[in-house]
Design a protein around this motif. Structure first.
Motif, PDB file in Angstrom:
ATOM      1  N   ASP A  92      33.478 -27.811  28.815  1.00 30.25           N
ATOM      2  CA  ASP A  92      32.115 -27.288  28.840  1.00 30.25           C
ATOM      3  C   ASP A  92      31.820 -26.533  27.546  1.00 30.25           C
ATOM      4  OD1 ASP A  92      31.723 -28.207  31.477  1.00 30.25           O
ATOM      5  OD2 ASP A  92      32.551 -26.357  32.322  1.00 30.25           O
ATOM      6  N   ALA A  93      30.544 -26.532  27.167  1.00 30.00           N
ATOM      7  CA  ALA A  93      30.126 -25.772  25.988  1.00 30.00           C
ATOM      8  C   ALA A  93      30.303 -24.275  26.261  1.00 30.00           C
ATOM      9  CB  ALA A  93      28.670 -26.083  25.658  1.00 30.00           C
ATOM     10  N   LEU A  94      30.537 -23.512  25.215  1.00 27.26           N
ATOM     11  CA  LEU A  94      30.660 -22.056  25.317  1.00 27.26           C
ATOM     12  C   LEU A  94      29.349 -21.395  24.907  1.00 27.26           C
ATOM     13  CD1 LEU A  94      34.091 -21.427  23.538  1.00 27.26           C
ATOM     14  CD2 LEU A  94      33.658 -21.504  25.990  1.00 27.26           C
ATOM     15  N   SER A  95      28.971 -20.349  25.627  1.00 22.80           N
ATOM     16  CA  SER A  95      27.819 -19.536  25.240  1.00 22.80           C
ATOM     17  C   SER A  95      28.314 -18.438  24.326  1.00 22.80           C
ATOM     18  CB  SER A  95      27.149 -18.925  26.476  1.00 22.80           C
ATOM     19  OG  SER A  95      26.580 -19.925  27.269  1.00 22.80           O
ATOM     20  N   VAL A  96      27.711 -18.326  23.154  1.00 23.71           N
ATOM     21  CA  VAL A  96      28.098 -17.343  22.154  1.00 23.71           C
ATOM     22  C   VAL A  96      26.857 -16.733  21.519  1.00 23.71           C
ATOM     23  CG1 VAL A  96      30.297 -18.466  21.617  1.00 23.71           C
ATOM     24  CG2 VAL A  96      28.259 -19.080  20.318  1.00 23.71           C
ATOM     25  N   CYS A  97      27.035 -15.646  20.793  1.00 21.23           N
ATOM     26  CA  CYS A  97      25.943 -15.054  20.018  1.00 21.23           C
ATOM     27  C   CYS A  97      26.530 -14.276  18.852  1.00 21.23           C
ATOM     28  CB  CYS A  97      25.061 -14.158  20.884  1.00 21.23           C
ATOM     29  SG  CYS A  97      25.907 -12.722  21.566  1.00 21.23           S
ATOM     30  N   GLN A  98      25.707 -14.025  17.868  1.00 20.66           N
ATOM     31  CA  GLN A  98      26.142 -13.225  16.725  1.00 20.66           C
ATOM     32  C   GLN A  98      25.882 -11.758  17.000  1.00 20.66           C
ATOM     33  OE1 GLN A  98      24.495 -14.509  13.004  1.00 20.66           O
ATOM     34  NE2 GLN A  98      25.972 -16.155  12.826  1.00 20.66           N
ATOM     35  N   VAL A  99      26.731 -10.907  16.443  1.00 19.31           N
ATOM     36  CA  VAL A  99      26.493  -9.480  16.446  1.00 19.31           C
ATOM     37  C   VAL A  99      25.504  -9.211  15.320  1.00 19.31           C
ATOM     38  CG1 VAL A  99      27.514  -7.186  16.111  1.00 19.31           C
ATOM     39  CG2 VAL A  99      28.788  -8.977  17.339  1.00 19.31           C
ATOM     40  N   LYS A 100      24.431  -8.498  15.635  1.00 20.41           N
ATOM     41  CA  LYS A 100      23.441  -8.198  14.609  1.00 20.41           C
ATOM     42  C   LYS A 100      23.980  -7.147  13.658  1.00 20.41           C
ATOM     43  CE  LYS A 100      19.195  -9.250  17.081  1.00 20.41           C
ATOM     44  NZ  LYS A 100      17.894  -8.698  17.505  1.00 20.41           N
TER      45      LYS A 100
END
Length: 104
Positions: A92-100
């Motif tokens: 499955d795809a992973l949910s990620v985000c950048q730290v601002k």
């Protein structure tokens, strides 16, 4: 460090950091001749895969880590929008985000 490198006429470092959250096994691994203190497990491997999808100079974190930081009320840490990445070893795809960055 980059300030010192710049004054010395050296290229700046553009590091990529990938972080994930979960349980790992930590301890000494190896032989008497070469013993390393390390962490092993799926969480470590997933963090490595996240780092490989990170842009130079950025910090990319999993949704699990983002949620843990938010739950701990660390309001000084801000996150960009979640997006999906596909990584080796995961079906499955992973949910990620950048730290601002400060000021973003």
């Amino acid at each position: 460090i980059n300030g010192l490198r710049s004054r010395a006429g050296q290229d700046t470092l553009r590091l990529r950091i990938g972080l994930h959250w979960g349980e790992v096994v930590i301890g000494n691994v190896g032989t008497e001749e070469r013993l390393d203190w390390t962490a092993i497990g799926d969480v470590v491997n997933t963090a490595s895969r996240i780092e490989k999808n990170c842009n130079p100079g950025a910090i990319l974190v999993s949704k699990e880590l983002r949620d843990a930081v938010i739950a701990a009320s660390h309001d000084e840490i801000k996150f960009a929008e979640l997006f999906q990445i596909v990584v080796k070893g995961k079906s499955d795809a992973l949910s990620v985000c950048q730290v601002k960055k400060t000021g973003d």
